[in-house]
Design a protein around this motif. Structure first.
Motif, PDB file in Angstrom:
ATOM      1  N   ARG A   1       3.826  -6.016   8.432  1.00 33.08           N
ATOM      2  CA  ARG A   1       4.342  -5.302   7.262  1.00 33.08           C
ATOM      3  C   ARG A   1       5.508  -6.041   6.616  1.00 33.08           C
ATOM      4  NH1 ARG A   1       1.062  -2.177   4.852  1.00 33.08           N
ATOM      5  NH2 ARG A   1       2.722  -0.899   3.977  1.00 33.08           N
TER       6      ARG A   1
ATOM      7  N   ALA B   1      -2.474  -1.071   9.845  1.00 31.37           N
ATOM      8  CA  ALA B   1      -1.595  -0.855   8.699  1.00 31.37           C
ATOM      9  C   ALA B   1      -0.149  -1.201   8.992  1.00 31.37           C
ATOM     10  CB  ALA B   1      -1.692   0.605   8.233  1.00 31.37           C
TER      11      ALA B   1
ATOM     12  N   ASP C   1      -2.922  -2.933   1.783  1.00 28.76           N
ATOM     13  CA  ASP C   1      -2.931  -1.782   0.875  1.00 28.76           C
ATOM     14  C   ASP C   1      -4.149  -1.818  -0.041  1.00 28.76           C
ATOM     15  OD1 ASP C   1      -0.574  -0.991   2.033  1.00 28.76           O
ATOM     16  OD2 ASP C   1       0.705  -1.713   0.401  1.00 28.76           O
TER      17      ASP C   1
ATOM     18  N   ARG D   1       0.846  -7.396   3.446  1.00 30.77           N
ATOM     19  CA  ARG D   1       1.024  -5.980   3.135  1.00 30.77           C
ATOM     20  C   ARG D   1       0.236  -5.597   1.887  1.00 30.77           C
ATOM     21  NH1 ARG D   1       6.095  -6.002   2.859  1.00 30.77           N
ATOM     22  NH2 ARG D   1       6.399  -6.004   0.601  1.00 30.77           N
TER      23      ARG D   1
END
Length: 249
Positions: A146, A142, A156, A152
């Motif tokens: 980013r 995660a 998500d 990203r």
């Protein structure tokens, strides 16, 4: 999330054993380069604890390209169903998802292109192929990339779809409490504990869970032919609760 996908930064070997298995990790990575058979041969000669540690250290992190290839709601659902139910055909997936076999077949090919699924050898025909998830697990980092908006968004979306699939299973379990098959009525539990602990304590809890999973859960994989066995999911969520003020900084 363990077993097949974990939206957390990947972890290497623990400090206590890192130096003692450094050579084994190098050999395992060489085995990966030689394919599944090379890796299996390398891991076969290691002790149980060290083998699990090496497998964890060589767990594949999904790269940006593959992640974007997975970032489609139907593809995540297909991957989740193959993990839950085992090998299925495009037609079988279509029935479970309410989609045409042409649609599921297309998405299966895209998943195969990015290394998430493969055809089952020796099963099916040219007209009706069987598909399965690739063996082993993968990690969705995660925190990786980013700064790249596309990656990203893909991260998500994939994490959200996997979590949605888990929640749907939980709700299905709660709704069907009075329809549970005989012998399974009191086997499940949903539990939450609210704690106030340090980052170090949380790290120890997660490490203990991973030890438990390796010892008690991993040996239970691939029991499709065991009489009385049925698909079961085990969830363990441990994460810092985000204060609303933190989200607005």
């Amino acid at each position: 999330m363990n077993d097949n996908e974990r939206p957390v930064p990947p972890k290497g070997l623990g400090d206590a054993i890192r130096s003692s298995v450094a050579d084994s990790v190098a050999e395992a990575r060489a085995g990966v380069a030689q394919g599944a058979e090379g890796l299996a041969e390398t891991l076969g000669g290691l002790g149980g604890e060290i083998r699990a540690a090496v497998e964890e250290a060589t767990r594949e992190v999904v790269g940006p390209s593959a992640l974007r290839g997975l970032a489609h709601p139907l593809r995540v659902k297909i991957l989740d169903l193959l993990g839950t139910h085992g090998p299925l055909t495009a037609s079988g997936l279509g029935e479970l998802l309410g989609e045409s076999s042409g649609s599921t077949s297309y998405h299966l090919r895209q998943l195969a292109k990015h290394g998430f699924v493969r055809e089952v050898e020796g099963k099916g025909t040219a007209r009706e192929r069987w598909w399965e998830r690739m063996p082993g697990g993968f990690t969705i980092d995660a925190l990786e990339n980013r700064d790249d908006p596309a990656t990203r968004m893909a991260t998500d979306m994939v994490n959200a779809e996997f979590e949605r699939a888990r929640q749907e299973k939980v709700w299905a379990y709660l709704r069907s409490a009075d329809q549970t098959a005989e012998g399974w009525e009191h086997t499940g539990v949903l539990a939450t504990q609210n704690l106030r602990i340090t980052a170090e304590q949380l790290t120890k809890i997660v490490a203990a869970w991973e030890d438990f999973s390796r010892e008690h859960l991993e040996p239970l994989h691939d029991q499709r032919d065991v009489p009385g066995a049925r698909p079961v999911q085990v969830h363990f969520n441990a994460f810092p609760v985000i204060d609303p003020a933190e989200g607005t900084r």
